[in-house]
Write an enzyme that holds these catalytic residues in place. Structure first.
Site, PDB file in Angstrom:
ATOM      1  N   ARG A 215       0.816  -1.185   0.114  1.00  0.00           N
ATOM      2  CA  ARG A 215      -0.072  -0.005  -0.114  1.00  0.00           C
ATOM      3  C   ARG A 215       0.761   1.271  -0.004  1.00  0.00           C
ATOM      4  NH1 ARG A 215      -4.333   2.733   0.191  1.00  0.00           N
ATOM      5  NH2 ARG A 215      -4.592   4.592   1.526  1.00  0.00           N
ATOM      6  N   HIS A 217       0.549   4.978   1.391  1.00  0.00           N
ATOM      7  CA  HIS A 217      -0.337   5.528   2.198  1.00  0.00           C
ATOM      8  C   HIS A 217       0.473   6.925   2.490  1.00  0.00           C
ATOM      9  CE1 HIS A 217      -3.523   5.635   5.330  1.00  0.00           C
ATOM     10  NE2 HIS A 217      -2.411   6.522   5.910  1.00  0.00           N
ATOM     11  N   ALA A 219       0.916  10.501   4.460  1.00  0.00           N
ATOM     12  CA  ALA A 219       0.692  10.789   5.585  1.00  0.00           C
ATOM     13  C   ALA A 219      -0.686  11.627   5.869  1.00  0.00           C
ATOM     14  CB  ALA A 219       1.899  11.579   6.214  1.00  0.00           C
ATOM     15  N   CYS A 220      -1.246  11.510   7.104  1.00  0.00           N
ATOM     16  CA  CYS A 220      -2.541  12.218   7.298  1.00  0.00           C
ATOM     17  C   CYS A 220      -2.648  12.607   8.864  1.00  0.00           C
ATOM     18  CB  CYS A 220      -3.581  11.355   6.887  1.00  0.00           C
ATOM     19  SG  CYS A 220      -5.261  12.393   7.278  1.00  0.00           S
ATOM     20  N   GLN A 236      -8.072   3.172   6.835  1.00  0.00           N
ATOM     21  CA  GLN A 236      -7.213   2.693   5.548  1.00  0.00           C
ATOM     22  C   GLN A 236      -5.880   2.029   6.255  1.00  0.00           C
ATOM     23  OE1 GLN A 236      -7.242   5.225   2.318  1.00  0.00           O
ATOM     24  NE2 GLN A 236      -8.962   3.991   1.503  1.00  0.00           N
ATOM     25  N   GLU A 258       1.213  14.982   2.948  1.00  0.00           N
ATOM     26  CA  GLU A 258      -0.128  15.420   3.703  1.00  0.00           C
ATOM     27  C   GLU A 258      -0.683  16.387   2.795  1.00  0.00           C
ATOM     28  OE1 GLU A 258      -2.395  15.794   6.953  1.00  0.00           O
ATOM     29  OE2 GLU A 258      -0.170  15.313   7.543  1.00  0.00           O
ATOM     30  N   ASP A 292      -4.608  16.931  -7.289  1.00  0.00           N
ATOM     31  CA  ASP A 292      -3.750  16.077  -6.301  1.00  0.00           C
ATOM     32  C   ASP A 292      -2.134  16.375  -6.765  1.00  0.00           C
ATOM     33  OD1 ASP A 292      -2.282  13.895  -5.142  1.00  0.00           O
ATOM     34  OD2 ASP A 292      -3.903  12.373  -5.531  1.00  0.00           O
ATOM     35  N   ARG A 294       0.620  15.073  -5.179  1.00  0.00           N
ATOM     36  CA  ARG A 294       1.462  13.888  -4.716  1.00  0.00           C
ATOM     37  C   ARG A 294       2.372  13.346  -5.687  1.00  0.00           C
ATOM     38  NH1 ARG A 294      -2.932  10.161  -1.579  1.00  0.00           N
ATOM     39  NH2 ARG A 294      -4.027  10.856  -3.376  1.00  0.00           N
TER      40      ARG A 294
END
Length: 360
Positions: A215, A217, A219-220, A236, A258, A292, A294
């Site tokens: 996955r 993922h 950062a949040c 998640q 983030e 987005d 990212r």
């Protein structure tokens, strides 16, 4: 190499200066400018820059569209700053927080002649510094940056470096038993551009010759640490680690991106705009960002450095699958990850499906 900084290091220093409100110099093709981030600029520095020449406020086309300003250069609008403009006027154009309360900010005149390259680089540096993408730009004579004690960067050399994926260096690995899997190891990767470190959580000892359950993922802080109900990130993260623990093997890449790559402060600005009635994509656009921001290539690079060439990817986002494939990481299976829906994020998840193509 001597003791002085290389270009990567100089760019990192430039991002730090912008965060502190200090202008930096950029040059290319005989043009020299000073650039300052609108968000952190002081009234005194605005006055000092105005004394050097005519000012432009560089904005992305996304922010310009909200302000009804013409972006003659496609992705960048160069708003002409009036001679009597105060700092509050500049920062109101940069920050959409009060757009609804004070919608009349124009008419705005935008520049259409001359090169936009250094304005674009200024915006990239602001984004890299996790600031609002709004840069005050003033043309100056050669040597002005040095005379003011400011950094100066060759834009022609910097442009490809700002677009390139930074090389990641493996720093250290150590065993970290987790609730979801006691046989876990944490790997730390540090980018050469001085940005935040990224992490890989390896569960068990996955066979490098087989597709690994993986996955990506992002950062949040609000979801992963605080248990925010506005997103599905925390559930998640935990569900992915639990699944990997049950299978006995897997890799979760924890990427420091983030708020879809805009940083926590800008993410909170987007949340405030959502409270005004805008959805998550609209809020990003009003701030001047893309849907987005990212860069999933970072995840592909880490997987490659760990020795993996194929994954069973836990995701609802087809963009992650496409990026893995384009970077040479085969995706043999998409493993859905549908968890964490609440009364607070139903609309958010619907927007992700409708506007961002998530398979929900």
């Amino acid at each position: 190499m001597g003791l002085g900084p290389d270009l990567n290091e100089t760019l990192a220093r430039a991002r730090a200066d912008l965060r502190m409100g200090v202008p930096v110099g950029l040059r290319a093709d005989g043009a020299h400018v000073l650039v300052a981030a609108a968000e952190t600029l002081s009234e005194a520095r605005l006055c000092a820059m105005r004394a050097l020449g005519p000012l432009d406020l560089a904005l992305t086309d996304r922010r310009a569209a909200t302000l009804k300003a013409r972006a003659y250069d496609g992705d960048v609008a160069r708003v002409i700053v009036p001679e009597d403009a105060r700092l509050s006027w500049v920062q109101d154009l940069a920050d959409p927080a009060d757009d609804l309360a004070n919608p009349m900010k124009g008419p705005l005149q935008t520049r259409r002649d001359g090169s936009v390259m250094l304005h674009r680089l200024g915006l990239q540096l602001c984004k890299g510094a996790r600031l609002l993408p709004a840069a005050l730009v003033v043309p100056v004579a050669p040597g002005t940056a040095a005379a003011q004690g400011l950094l100066e960067i060759d834009g022609m050399e910097a442009a490809p470096l700002l677009e390139a994926l930074p090389e990641l260096e493996h720093v250290v690995s150590a065993r970290v038993p987790l609730r979801a899997a006691e046989n876990a190891r944490l790997h730390i990767y540090r980018p050469a551009d001085g940005s935040e470190e990224h992490y890989a959580i390896e569960i068990g000892r996955p066979d490098r010759a087989q597709p690994v359950l993986a996955r990506l993922h992002s950062a949040c802080f609000t979801g992963d640490l605080l248990g925010s109900l506005k997103c599905d990130c925390g559930p998640q993260l935990n569900a992915a680690l639990t699944h990997m623990g049950q299978e006995g093997a897997g890799v979760l890449l924890y990427l420091q991106q983030e708020g879809r790559g805009i940083g926590l402060a800008n993410k909170m600005r987007a949340y405030a705009l959502q409270d005004q009635g805008f959805d998550t994509v609209e809020a990003n656009h009003r701030l001047g960002f893309e849907d987005d921001e990212r860069d999933f290539r970072l995840g592909a690079q880490i997987l490659d450095k760990m020795g993996f060439s194929a994954v069973r990817l836990m995701t609802n986002n087809p963009a992650k699958m496409r990026m893995m494939e384009s970077c040479g990481i085969g995706v043999t299976e998409r493993v859905p990850l549908k968890v964490g829906e609440t009364v607070h994020n139903t609309h958010y998840l619907a927007v992700k499906a409708a506007k961002s193509g998530h398979l929900l």
